[in-house]
Design a protein around this motif. Sequence first.
Motif, mmCIF file in Angstrom:
data_model
loop_
_atom_site.group_PDB
_atom_site.id
_atom_site.type_symbol
_atom_site.label_atom_id
_atom_site.label_comp_id
_atom_site.label_asym_id
_atom_site.label_seq_id
_atom_site.Cartn_x
_atom_site.Cartn_y
_atom_site.Cartn_z
ATOM 1 N N GLN A 166 15.680 53.596 46.800
ATOM 2 C CA GLN A 166 14.558 53.847 47.716
ATOM 3 C C GLN A 166 15.003 54.012 49.164
ATOM 4 N N ASP A 197 12.639 53.701 55.107
ATOM 5 C CA ASP A 197 12.223 54.212 56.413
ATOM 6 C C ASP A 197 13.307 55.120 56.964
ATOM 7 N N CYS A 228 18.232 55.087 59.011
ATOM 8 C CA CYS A 228 17.630 55.009 57.679
ATOM 9 C C CYS A 228 17.753 53.588 57.141
ATOM 10 N N VAL A 268 15.305 65.168 51.755
ATOM 11 C CA VAL A 268 14.177 65.353 50.835
ATOM 12 C C VAL A 268 14.638 65.564 49.393
ATOM 13 N N TRP A 277 15.875 61.781 48.373
ATOM 14 C CA TRP A 277 14.714 60.878 48.342
ATOM 15 C C TRP A 277 13.505 61.660 48.861
ATOM 16 N N PRO A 278 12.585 62.075 48.009
ATOM 17 C CA PRO A 278 11.412 62.841 48.454
ATOM 18 C C PRO A 278 10.602 62.127 49.545
ATOM 19 N N ALA A 279 10.694 60.800 49.619
ATOM 20 C CA ALA A 279 9.962 60.048 50.646
ATOM 21 C C ALA A 279 10.408 60.421 52.054
ATOM 22 N N ALA A 280 11.564 61.059 52.188
ATOM 23 C CA ALA A 280 12.062 61.455 53.512
ATOM 24 C C ALA A 280 11.173 62.516 54.167
ATOM 25 N N ASN A 281 10.367 63.211 53.401
ATOM 26 C CA ASN A 281 9.568 64.329 53.904
ATOM 27 C C ASN A 281 8.795 63.974 55.167
ATOM 28 N N TRP A 282 7.881 63.030 55.086
ATOM 29 C CA TRP A 282 7.042 62.716 56.244
ATOM 30 C C TRP A 282 7.807 61.955 57.311
ATOM 31 N N PHE A 283 8.779 61.135 56.915
ATOM 32 C CA PHE A 283 9.601 60.444 57.914
ATOM 33 C C PHE A 283 10.332 61.461 58.800
#
Length: 198
Positions: free
Chosen positions: A56, A59, A82, A111, A114-120
Amino acid sequence: MTTRLEKLSETLKLALGGKLSMLDSQLGEVAFECSAKDYLEVCRRLRDHEDLKFEQLIDLCGVDFSDYSNGLWEGKRFAIVCHFLSVSLNHRIRLKVFAVDDDFPVLPTLVDIWPAANWFEREAFDLYGIMFEGHPDLRRILTDYGFIGHPFRKDFPMIGNVEMRYDPAQQRVVYQPVSIELRNNVPRIIRQEGFHNG
């Protein structure tokens, strides 16, 4: 007997080898740096290495180091930080990577890892102007589309450049020069007589 942080630090050194430019453990967390050119490979190893398994990205945020350490900082200006979590091994780490060019900071996107990086990454772009090469939809996320500049940069004016208001005559939102007067935002310290810090 080695502590968990010492063991994690040794594992990082073995897994990442010469790709670490700094490794430190303090305040209960392991922090390290790598170069921008090694950033993607380091991140893939963090996720895929059998002894690391950082599944994961918790942030990712931008940092502007201009005027850091009372102006004594001589390194690069923009970095991203990160925070990663290994759920399966119960480890947390922090990675800092500096962009090579201060005038046009660019780093590769995470991205695909970790796809969560998109909005960060969109937030770091919006607030600091850090570009992420290969990002699928790099656009502003917090400020208005017509916003000029990046408000978390240390050279961005505290009162901004323009202000927005609703104009009833035109029945729409209009932008105009800032009407706020410049002021000193440094708080004045008043100490009571007899009060001392000791």
